[in-house]
Design an enzyme around this catalytic site. Sequence first.
Site, PDB file in Angstrom:
ATOM      1  N   LYS A 124     -32.905 -48.819 -55.642  1.00 21.19           N
ATOM      2  CA  LYS A 124     -32.831 -49.565 -57.032  1.00 21.19           C
ATOM      3  C   LYS A 124     -33.913 -48.949 -57.964  1.00 21.19           C
ATOM      4  O   LYS A 124     -34.624 -49.409 -58.298  1.00 21.19           O
ATOM      5  CB  LYS A 124     -33.556 -50.795 -56.411  1.00 21.19           C
ATOM      6  CG  LYS A 124     -32.827 -51.931 -55.450  1.00 21.19           C
ATOM      7  CD  LYS A 124     -31.518 -52.533 -56.187  1.00 21.19           C
ATOM      8  CE  LYS A 124     -30.338 -52.164 -56.168  1.00 21.19           C
ATOM      9  NZ  LYS A 124     -29.248 -52.655 -56.847  1.00 21.19           N
ATOM     10  N   ASP A 184     -26.040 -56.470 -58.677  1.00 20.67           N
ATOM     11  CA  ASP A 184     -26.120 -55.195 -59.456  1.00 20.67           C
ATOM     12  C   ASP A 184     -25.523 -55.301 -60.752  1.00 20.67           C
ATOM     13  O   ASP A 184     -26.051 -55.097 -61.946  1.00 20.67           O
ATOM     14  CB  ASP A 184     -25.454 -53.980 -58.728  1.00 20.67           C
ATOM     15  CG  ASP A 184     -25.967 -52.809 -59.207  1.00 20.67           C
ATOM     16  OD1 ASP A 184     -27.144 -52.358 -59.410  1.00 20.67           O
ATOM     17  OD2 ASP A 184     -25.079 -51.979 -60.009  1.00 20.67           O
ATOM     18  N   GLU A 188     -27.671 -55.720 -64.706  1.00 19.53           N
ATOM     19  CA  GLU A 188     -27.439 -54.507 -65.691  1.00 19.53           C
ATOM     20  C   GLU A 188     -26.827 -55.297 -66.785  1.00 19.53           C
ATOM     21  O   GLU A 188     -27.306 -54.914 -67.904  1.00 19.53           O
ATOM     22  CB  GLU A 188     -26.810 -53.523 -65.063  1.00 19.53           C
ATOM     23  CG  GLU A 188     -25.199 -53.567 -64.983  1.00 19.53           C
ATOM     24  CD  GLU A 188     -24.692 -52.515 -63.786  1.00 19.53           C
ATOM     25  OE1 GLU A 188     -25.521 -51.673 -63.198  1.00 19.53           O
ATOM     26  OE2 GLU A 188     -23.564 -52.278 -63.764  1.00 19.53           O
TER      27      GLU A 188
HETATM   28 MG    MG Z   1     -25.062 -50.619 -61.342  1.00 20.75          MG
END
Ligand code: MG
Length: 337
Positions: A124, A184, A188
């Site tokens: 992470k 994820d 983002e």
């Molecule tokens: Mg990513």
Amino acid sequence: MSTTNDTLAKARIAVLGYGSQGRAHALNLRDSGLDVVVGLRKGGPSWEKARAEGFNVAEPAEAVKGADLVAVLTPDMVQPALYRDAIAPNIKPGAALLFAHGFNVHFGQIGPRQDVDVILVAPKGPGALVRREYEIGRGVPCIWAVHQDVSGQAEAKAKAYADGIGGGRALLIKTDFKEETETDLFGEQAVLCGGASSLVQAGFETLVEAGYQPEIAYYEVLHELKLIVDLFYEGGITRMLEFVSETAQYGDYVSGPRVIDAGVKARMKEVLKDIQDGTFAKNWIAEYQAGLPNYKQYKQADLEHPVEQVGKRLRARMPWLQAAAPQPSAEPLKKVG
Ligand code: MG
Ligand code: NAD
């Protein structure tokens, strides 16, 4: 070496790709005493770099042949062809195929062979931080998952790899490919990269359009954001509130929800839905296959935004910012996700 690490003690690990994550993983695994070969295209941009940093470097197909674990750390969009051409024909039965992001497996772009373990270890944090934290004796938290276990060792391999890159010194959390991929992408898009940069641009434009100096607007909405994010990182919103004035706190309480209102959250849910139902993946794959026409345009617009123009001038007058930036590697901290 820890017990989990022993799982890979005699293993040969092929790291495919030597970019943000690949370089950090390869260096950390090697420093953890593991046997690493780096797989790259001959003449590609990272070949010489990996060689210069002491690695045994081979073409991807060659690197895969002898490997007990293959870490796929090339850009997501090149992984399907890499899998088809270099990995599937060469990976040993019972070996492990490891990803740092579940995109291709989760969205069906790679259908791994039935006779290999398929695992995920996703740090992470960006690669440069994975390396820097390791070098100072710490690690970046990692989430890990098992998609396919043929050896009975898939979980142990994932944990041993996470240990090898330093994640075990921090924190390991179990997940699955679906959860890692969707969270994820959402993080983002909505908050880290997309949300934060759009928030900064909108704040900057608001001040400048109202006639304030762009230099001052830059400090207010971009430069100082680091201070706030550092406090979030260390102790959450609680710690941030301890460090800002009562006036700033009152303004936060009354104006924060005016800016980031229920409409924003509703649109975040739309973004999440597009991720979950595969719309985002489909669009991104099509964009990549078309030669990135929109991507290039969007990127250019970001690079030319007035906040970047003024920022470039101001940062040139603050050389200490570069010195303070975490650059143990030659790579800038260029990427999240
Ligand atoms: Mg990513
Ligand atoms: P990158 O773009 O920084 O590096 C890619 C590397 O792959 C380069 O060394 C490049 O030369 C090499 N490469 C490109 N095409 C190749 C090919 N056909 N064959 C062999 N090598 C090739 O990539 P990255 O950002 O490190 O991303 C790698 C993976 O890690 C992705 O799955 C990504 O989602 C995941 N990830 C990245 C981050 C991050 O911080 N960047 C964080 C977590 C997970």
